[in-house]
Design a protein around this motif. Sequence first.
Motif, PDB file in Angstrom:
ATOM      1  N   LYS A 167      -0.050  16.218   6.358  1.00  0.00           N
ATOM      2  CA  LYS A 167       0.347  16.330   7.765  1.00  0.00           C
ATOM      3  C   LYS A 167       1.808  16.757   7.882  1.00  0.00           C
ATOM      4  CE  LYS A 167      -2.982  12.831   9.294  1.00  0.00           C
ATOM      5  NZ  LYS A 167      -3.172  11.472   9.882  1.00  0.00           N
ATOM      6  N   LYS A 168       2.629  16.324   6.920  1.00  0.00           N
ATOM      7  CA  LYS A 168       4.044  16.679   6.919  1.00  0.00           C
ATOM      8  C   LYS A 168       4.259  17.920   6.061  1.00  0.00           C
ATOM      9  CE  LYS A 168       5.595  11.886   7.420  1.00  0.00           C
ATOM     10  NZ  LYS A 168       6.401  10.794   6.813  1.00  0.00           N
ATOM     11  N   GLN A 169       5.186  18.774   6.454  1.00  0.00           N
ATOM     12  CA  GLN A 169       5.497  19.977   5.685  1.00  0.00           C
ATOM     13  C   GLN A 169       6.170  19.610   4.378  1.00  0.00           C
ATOM     14  OE1 GLN A 169       7.835  22.859   7.792  1.00  0.00           O
ATOM     15  NE2 GLN A 169       7.805  24.361   6.137  1.00  0.00           N
ATOM     16  N   TYR A 170       5.738  20.280   3.307  1.00  0.00           N
ATOM     17  CA  TYR A 170       6.337  20.013   1.996  1.00  0.00           C
ATOM     18  C   TYR A 170       7.721  20.664   1.940  1.00  0.00           C
ATOM     19  CZ  TYR A 170       6.664  19.301  -3.028  1.00  0.00           C
ATOM     20  OH  TYR A 170       7.060  18.894  -4.274  1.00  0.00           O
ATOM     21  N   PRO A 171       8.754  19.946   1.470  1.00  0.00           N
ATOM     22  CA  PRO A 171      10.138  20.441   1.561  1.00  0.00           C
ATOM     23  C   PRO A 171      10.583  21.341   0.419  1.00  0.00           C
ATOM     24  CG  PRO A 171      10.132  18.209   0.728  1.00  0.00           C
ATOM     25  CD  PRO A 171       8.697  18.545   1.013  1.00  0.00           C
ATOM     26  N   GLY A 172       9.708  21.622  -0.543  1.00  0.00           N
ATOM     27  CA  GLY A 172      10.106  22.433  -1.688  1.00  0.00           C
ATOM     28  C   GLY A 172      10.576  21.577  -2.845  1.00  0.00           C
ATOM     29  N   LEU A 228       0.224  18.973  -4.629  1.00  0.00           N
ATOM     30  CA  LEU A 228      -0.417  18.360  -5.784  1.00  0.00           C
ATOM     31  C   LEU A 228       0.263  17.015  -6.029  1.00  0.00           C
ATOM     32  CD1 LEU A 228      -0.903  21.195  -8.444  1.00  0.00           C
ATOM     33  CD2 LEU A 228      -2.463  20.436  -6.638  1.00  0.00           C
ATOM     34  N   ILE A 229      -0.538  15.970  -6.081  1.00  0.00           N
ATOM     35  CA  ILE A 229      -0.047  14.623  -6.369  1.00  0.00           C
ATOM     36  C   ILE A 229      -0.639  14.214  -7.704  1.00  0.00           C
ATOM     37  CG2 ILE A 229       0.105  12.248  -5.560  1.00  0.00           C
ATOM     38  CD1 ILE A 229      -0.496  13.325  -2.721  1.00  0.00           C
ATOM     39  N   ILE A 230       0.228  13.967  -8.675  1.00  0.00           N
ATOM     40  CA  ILE A 230      -0.189  13.774 -10.060  1.00  0.00           C
ATOM     41  C   ILE A 230       0.350  12.446 -10.562  1.00  0.00           C
ATOM     42  CG2 ILE A 230      -0.146  14.810 -12.377  1.00  0.00           C
ATOM     43  CD1 ILE A 230       1.209  17.105  -9.963  1.00  0.00           C
ATOM     44  N   GLY A 231      -0.379  11.785 -11.455  1.00  0.00           N
ATOM     45  CA  GLY A 231       0.165  10.582 -12.068  1.00  0.00           C
ATOM     46  C   GLY A 231      -0.903   9.643 -12.587  1.00  0.00           C
ATOM     47  N   GLU A 232      -0.555   8.334 -12.611  1.00  0.00           N
ATOM     48  CA  GLU A 232      -1.480   7.292 -13.055  1.00  0.00           C
ATOM     49  C   GLU A 232      -1.833   7.413 -14.539  1.00  0.00           C
ATOM     50  OE1 GLU A 232      -3.125   4.552 -11.105  1.00  0.00           O
ATOM     51  OE2 GLU A 232      -1.250   5.000 -10.075  1.00  0.00           O
ATOM     52  N   SER A 233      -0.886   7.803 -15.375  1.00  0.00           N
ATOM     53  CA  SER A 233      -1.159   7.996 -16.798  1.00  0.00           C
ATOM     54  C   SER A 233      -1.571   6.688 -17.470  1.00  0.00           C
ATOM     55  CB  SER A 233       0.082   8.544 -17.510  1.00  0.00           C
ATOM     56  OG  SER A 233       0.422   9.811 -17.018  1.00  0.00           O
ATOM     57  N   HIS A 234      -2.501   6.793 -18.403  1.00  0.00           N
ATOM     58  CA  HIS A 234      -2.898   5.655 -19.231  1.00  0.00           C
ATOM     59  C   HIS A 234      -3.527   6.187 -20.503  1.00  0.00           C
ATOM     60  CE1 HIS A 234      -7.291   6.021 -18.592  1.00  0.00           C
ATOM     61  NE2 HIS A 234      -6.937   6.522 -17.426  1.00  0.00           N
ATOM     62  N   LYS A 235      -3.562   5.357 -21.531  1.00  0.00           N
ATOM     63  CA  LYS A 235      -4.186   5.779 -22.778  1.00  0.00           C
ATOM     64  C   LYS A 235      -5.673   6.016 -22.559  1.00  0.00           C
ATOM     65  CE  LYS A 235      -0.994   3.969 -26.236  1.00  0.00           C
ATOM     66  NZ  LYS A 235      -0.849   3.133 -27.443  1.00  0.00           N
ATOM     67  N   THR A 236      -6.168   7.077 -23.136  1.00  0.00           N
ATOM     68  CA  THR A 236      -7.567   7.449 -22.973  1.00  0.00           C
ATOM     69  C   THR A 236      -8.486   6.325 -23.427  1.00  0.00           C
ATOM     70  OG1 THR A 236      -7.020   9.774 -23.285  1.00  0.00           O
ATOM     71  CG2 THR A 236      -9.317   9.147 -23.603  1.00  0.00           C
ATOM     72  N   GLY A 237      -9.489   6.023 -22.601  1.00  0.00           N
ATOM     73  CA  GLY A 237     -10.463   5.002 -22.945  1.00  0.00           C
ATOM     74  C   GLY A 237      -9.983   3.586 -22.761  1.00  0.00           C
ATOM     75  N   GLN A 238      -8.760   3.420 -22.240  1.00  0.00           N
ATOM     76  CA  GLN A 238      -8.190   2.089 -22.061  1.00  0.00           C
ATOM     77  C   GLN A 238      -7.778   1.906 -20.595  1.00  0.00           C
ATOM     78  OE1 GLN A 238      -5.162   1.098 -24.998  1.00  0.00           O
ATOM     79  NE2 GLN A 238      -6.022   2.538 -26.471  1.00  0.00           N
ATOM     80  N   GLY A 239      -7.939   0.705 -20.078  1.00  0.00           N
ATOM     81  CA  GLY A 239      -7.487   0.435 -18.725  1.00  0.00           C
ATOM     82  C   GLY A 239      -8.624   0.226 -17.752  1.00  0.00           C
ATOM     83  N   GLU A 240      -8.288   0.336 -16.466  1.00  0.00           N
ATOM     84  CA  GLU A 240      -9.211   0.012 -15.395  1.00  0.00           C
ATOM     85  C   GLU A 240     -10.167   1.166 -15.108  1.00  0.00           C
ATOM     86  OE1 GLU A 240      -7.384  -0.046 -11.436  1.00  0.00           O
ATOM     87  OE2 GLU A 240      -5.545   0.696 -12.382  1.00  0.00           O
ATOM     88  N   ASP A 241     -11.071   0.935 -14.155  1.00  0.00           N
ATOM     89  CA  ASP A 241     -11.990   1.955 -13.677  1.00  0.00           C
ATOM     90  C   ASP A 241     -11.191   3.192 -13.282  1.00  0.00           C
ATOM     91  OD1 ASP A 241     -13.764   3.565 -12.256  1.00  0.00           O
ATOM     92  OD2 ASP A 241     -14.774   1.877 -11.296  1.00  0.00           O
ATOM     93  N   GLY A 263      -0.166   9.361  -1.386  1.00  0.00           N
ATOM     94  CA  GLY A 263      -0.052  10.555  -0.553  1.00  0.00           C
ATOM     95  C   GLY A 263      -0.099  10.229   0.927  1.00  0.00           C
ATOM     96  N   GLN A 264      -0.955   9.289   1.299  1.00  0.00           N
ATOM     97  CA  GLN A 264      -1.039   8.882   2.703  1.00  0.00           C
ATOM     98  C   GLN A 264       0.278   8.262   3.169  1.00  0.00           C
ATOM     99  OE1 GLN A 264      -3.135   9.680   4.836  1.00  0.00           O
ATOM    100  NE2 GLN A 264      -5.248   9.570   4.131  1.00  0.00           N
ATOM    101  N   GLU A 265       0.876   7.453   2.319  1.00  0.00           N
ATOM    102  CA  GLU A 265       2.116   6.781   2.690  1.00  0.00           C
ATOM    103  C   GLU A 265       3.283   7.756   2.823  1.00  0.00           C
ATOM    104  OE1 GLU A 265       2.532   3.971  -0.446  1.00  0.00           O
ATOM    105  OE2 GLU A 265       1.091   2.537   0.398  1.00  0.00           O
ATOM    106  N   VAL A 266       3.337   8.757   1.950  1.00  0.00           N
ATOM    107  CA  VAL A 266       4.491   9.664   1.925  1.00  0.00           C
ATOM    108  C   VAL A 266       4.313  10.848   2.856  1.00  0.00           C
ATOM    109  CG1 VAL A 266       5.891  11.173   0.449  1.00  0.00           C
ATOM    110  CG2 VAL A 266       5.070   8.977  -0.426  1.00  0.00           C
ATOM    111  N   PHE A 267       3.104  11.406   2.917  1.00  0.00           N
ATOM    112  CA  PHE A 267       2.888  12.653   3.657  1.00  0.00           C
ATOM    113  C   PHE A 267       1.947  12.514   4.850  1.00  0.00           C
ATOM    114  CE2 PHE A 267       3.629  13.892  -0.799  1.00  0.00           C
ATOM    115  CZ  PHE A 267       4.742  14.709  -0.642  1.00  0.00           C
TER     116      PHE A 267
END
Length: 525
Positions: A267-272, A297-310, A322-326
């Motif tokens: 909803k908000k314009q991306y600032p570059g 593009l919103i990227i992140g949430e890194s974790h070791k493959t096969g380990q961690g939550e759903d 994204g909802q909170e920021v944009f």
Amino acid sequence: MLNNNHFNGKLPQDPESYWTKDIQLPDFPRLDEDIQVDVVIVGGGITGITSAYLLVNEGFKVAILEAGKILNGTTGHTSAKITAQHDVIYDELIRYTGKSLASLYHEANTEALRFIRELVEKHQIDCDFVNQDAYVYTTTEKNARKLENEANAYKELGIEGGLVDTIPFNIEIKNALVMKNQAQFHPVKYLSHLIQTITEKGGQIFENTTAVNIKNGKQPVVLTRGGASALGNYILSCSHFPFYEGAGLYSTRMHAERAYVIAAKAKKQYPGGMYISADQPTRSLRSVTINGEEMVLIIGESHKTGQGEDTLNHYKALETFGQEVFGLEHIPYRWSTQDLTTLDKIPYIGEITSGEKNVLIASGFRKWGMTNGTAAALLFRDMVAGRKNKHEQLFAPSRFHMNPSLKNFLVENANVVSHLIKGKLETPFNRICDLSNDEGAVITIDGHRKGAYKDKEGKLHIVDTTCTHIGCEVEWNSGERSWDCPCHGSRFSYTGEVMEGPAEKPLQKYDYKMIDNLTSEDSGY
């Protein structure tokens, strides 16, 4: 119900990368007969294709072998930032490897950026190339001090940039650091131009051709699963994880991490600019134009493959951010990617083992494959052509930095052992009758651990959960509908086919004929 593959928000049901959507790449044949060339390149991503492009321009006869479809692996699932700002890295490199090697690392990646920029300009490649400043920011006092140290490293290495007080988002930061004059692009559009040049100059490309081994000799030979072989003066392993480890023990010297991407109309314009947080979980941002609309593009949430939550929770976390920021209107694409990190965070590029000069590898790009992959290709060109390259020792796979390499080696392999033991001791209590359509889980059949997935039509797919690499037990990845190994990052489709190495063989399918209505507890499953 075991898990829920259905999204309640704006997230699309199925993962799909924007980079590979609607791009018409040519189809290439399978390698069905033995060939002989100057250079055999295994892997059809940015490293392999750029290497082939450079080498055909040097007059070498080149063949690329790709296990699936070119550009459909890590390169087709990247964030596509072209930058030498690889998170917070330069202060650490100076402390552990010295100023000279830290400077060479920045130089190699800056030269890769310059190569891409000049190639785009020279050939007017339509690939959405945009110059951008790159920022790393933090919301914590602890990491604020890390950014101050990183800023001092910038000064020591002569990197253009420095600390800034604010970033143009609704994020309360404690510190931020900018690296000037970096870039972003559409990787598949860019590389499709290189592919055209490769084929016009006689380079050969083979798809659906899985390399499984190397027969060493004066001229090494790549052996493929289909039986055909490719002989060359040089073999370049550009297959993300080395398809052939030799005596390099690479599976003990790298770990695999997954990260997640959503493409959203804001909803908000991306600032570059391009942004990444120094905090955990990581948040990375850049703009992209999709069908004439600017999106983020919103990227992140890194974790070791096969380990961690759903894994579905990682997509949902990015959506919430994204909802909170944009404020997000809709999300047309979501996808994930896998990256490998070496013991000292510098990629392995060069001789697979010291002295084995005609088998070269490139791996361990730590999420920064656009520049590191291009730097690898530039180094390979010089090594094949017999020219000196000042970055050869920086990237040499045989290097060993006592700290942090030894510490990380012990930590990573202790992690492997713990997951190997844990997987063997676990007793799953899930039953087939608990599965809804489009759900998967580890189950027990006749006292044995198995993996079950019921597809959207209700058809059941059962595999043995023992990874074919070293025998760890795979876990279900609901976000991608795959079986992922927590030890070395191998990934398999729900039918058991290999999606990511180091595993070479598929999971064993469980030959079990299901009765028509397997929903009753009387079935015993």
